[in-house]
Write a protein that holds these residues in place. Structure first.
Motif, PDB file in Angstrom:
ATOM      1  N   ALA A 196      -8.092   0.014  -3.053  1.00  0.00           N
ATOM      2  CA  ALA A 196      -7.389  -0.301  -2.118  1.00  0.00           C
ATOM      3  C   ALA A 196      -6.962  -1.518  -2.048  1.00  0.00           C
ATOM      4  N   SER A 200      -3.095  -2.153  -1.729  1.00  0.00           N
ATOM      5  CA  SER A 200      -2.698  -2.390  -0.454  1.00  0.00           C
ATOM      6  C   SER A 200      -3.416  -3.744   0.163  1.00  0.00           C
ATOM      7  N   SER A 203      -0.639  -5.412   2.440  1.00  0.00           N
ATOM      8  CA  SER A 203       0.064  -4.793   3.594  1.00  0.00           C
ATOM      9  C   SER A 203      -0.202  -5.478   4.836  1.00  0.00           C
ATOM     10  N   GLU A 205       0.708  -3.572   7.516  1.00  0.00           N
ATOM     11  CA  GLU A 205       0.789  -2.149   8.451  1.00  0.00           C
ATOM     12  C   GLU A 205      -0.612  -2.138   9.071  1.00  0.00           C
ATOM     13  N   ILE A 208      -3.496   0.378   7.596  1.00  0.00           N
ATOM     14  CA  ILE A 208      -3.995   0.022   6.339  1.00  0.00           C
ATOM     15  C   ILE A 208      -4.530  -1.187   6.205  1.00  0.00           C
ATOM     16  N   ALA A 211      -7.881  -0.150   7.198  1.00  0.00           N
ATOM     17  CA  ALA A 211      -8.437   0.718   6.067  1.00  0.00           C
ATOM     18  C   ALA A 211      -8.967  -0.054   4.835  1.00  0.00           C
ATOM     19  N   VAL A 212      -8.309  -1.073   4.607  1.00  0.00           N
ATOM     20  CA  VAL A 212      -8.694  -2.183   3.596  1.00  0.00           C
ATOM     21  C   VAL A 212     -10.054  -2.955   3.923  1.00  0.00           C
ATOM     22  N   GLY A 256      -5.971   4.977   6.021  1.00  0.00           N
ATOM     23  CA  GLY A 256      -5.158   4.173   5.131  1.00  0.00           C
ATOM     24  C   GLY A 256      -4.366   5.072   4.333  1.00  0.00           C
ATOM     25  N   GLN A 259      -2.204   5.303   0.174  1.00  0.00           N
ATOM     26  CA  GLN A 259      -2.252   3.985  -0.328  1.00  0.00           C
ATOM     27  C   GLN A 259      -3.647   3.605  -0.547  1.00  0.00           C
ATOM     28  N   CYS A 260      -4.500   3.850   0.258  1.00  0.00           N
ATOM     29  CA  CYS A 260      -5.892   3.525   0.159  1.00  0.00           C
ATOM     30  C   CYS A 260      -6.868   4.535  -0.416  1.00  0.00           C
TER      31      CYS A 260
END
Length: 382
Positions: A196, A200, A203, A205, A208, A211-212, A256, A259-260
């Motif tokens: 991730a 990402s 990112s 966003e 996201i 999530a990262v 995410g 992408q994650c």
């Protein structure tokens, strides 16, 4: 009176659609011996469940589920999935479900059993309950199923409309699984950060970014607690690591989105599944090795010294908890050049997640990385 007029009221604004997110199961029940207490929650979803699992898992779970079935007068069909989490297995289960007039699917077992049960429920439009019997993957949480050939080679994944309706995480069941399964789950879960952060990490966003950062927290939890957890099965620390591998890892993928989820580590796993010698190794073991390959690619093709340092840190961690570091550790000590190329070409396929890396990867580069995962950090230059 003049009608109200405002650009906000009269101008049409077009917003590009964003993918729908399936973040989490509707309900999670967790604790020691919680399955025995979950009868009402299970019966609320249906009266004719199809219970999907492997042969050994169904025998393990039957003494736990049978009292619930009898108490709540459920009409259950126990369906052993064979030969793999494949299209032909799904067709057989769909026929079993239709013949049984099933109105609920209960998936029990590891990643493949749960993936197939989720996909069966999705295809037949009935609720799905997942009951993991090991900490090897986050499949009990996610709205995703991986499909393989009958021989166990990865084909593709399927995004599902929603996460499971109910996840029952019974630590007593998880503790009956071989320790190797939780070690594999640690390898699978820790990949979230390394994948991730690359795909990402830049990112902006909101979800996201969240999530990262959760993936980073997950990595730190596993670094700090895995050794103690493996030395004390059933302890509070052990339960926290199980929560990390089964629940938090799934939440990261849900929050995410794609992408994650996966980049090169899982792409390497997918390629390796096409080599029959790896079928005795677990999903998370191959993914863990794939992380080292991904970091090696970053070293070789970008001269990334942070990746080199991360690889050194992981090699120490892998030694501590006995995760595979080389092809030989995966049973591929005698792999031929042709076999290695075959796996690398599949991992570099047109639709492969490996292309989420910020640089181009060809099979030759991947092969070089796959055979040099334990090269001393700083010993070679790109």
């Amino acid at each position: 009176m003049e009608p109200l007029s405002s650009p906000l009221l009269t101008k049409t604004t077009y917003i590009s659609p964003t993918p729908a997110l399936s973040i989490a199961p509707a309900q999670v029940i967790r604790g020691v011996d919680r399955l025995a207490e979950a009868g009402e929650a299970i019966a609320a979803f249906g009266s004719r469940p199809v219970i999907v699992g492997g042969d050994r898992t169904l025998k393990l779970i039957q003494p736990h589920l049978q009292p619930i079935i009898e108490t709540h007068q459920l009409k259950a069909n126990w369906a052993n999935y064979t030969p793999d989490c494949s299209e032909s297995s799904l067709e057989k289960l769909q026929q079993i479900g239709a013949d049984h007039q099933g109105d609920l699917v209960i998936g029990v077992g590891g990643g493949k059993a749960l993936d197939l049960a989720k996909l069966l429920a999705y295809r037949t439009r009935v609720p799905i309950i997942t009951i993991p019997t090991s900490g090897a993957t986050c499949a009990a949480w996610t709205a995703l199923s991986n499909i393989y050939t009958n021989e166990g080679a990865f084909l593709y994944d399927v995004g599902l409309a929603k996460c499971p309706d109910l996840l029952i995480l019974d630590y007593s069941l998880i503790q009956t699984a071989p320790m190797r399964t939780l070690i594999a789950g640690i390898g699978d879960a820790i990949a979230k950060w390394y994948e991730a952060s690359v795909s990402s990490g830049h990112s902006e966003e909101t979800l996201i970014v969240a999530a990262v950062q959760q993936a980073r927290v997950l990595r730190d939890i596993l670094f700090q607690k895995s050794v103690a957890a493996l030395n004390e099965p059933g302890s509070q620390t052990w339960r926290e690591v199980v929560d990390a591998t089964v629940l938090l890892a799934g939440a990261i993928g849900g929050l995410g989105g794609a992408q994650c989820r996966t980049v090169a580590a899982h792409a390497v796993h997918n390629g390796l599944t096409h080599l029959s010698a790896t079928h005795k190794t677990l999903h998370g073991e191959k993914v863990a090795y794939g992380i080292l390959v991904q970091l090696r690619l970053e070293e070789m093709l970008q001269g990334n010294q942070l990746a080199a340092s991360a690889r050194g840190q992981l090699l120490k961690f892998y030694s501590d908890i006995h995760l595979p570091q080389t092809l030989a550790d995966l049973g591929l000590g005698n792999i031929t050049l042709a076999e290695l190329r075959h796996g690398a070409e599949i991992a570099c396929g047109e639709k492969s997640d490996i292309h989420r890396l910020p640089f181009k990867v060809c099979p030759e580069s991947l092969m070089a990385a796959m055979v040099s995962t334990t090269v001393p950090v700083g010993a070679t230059k790109s």
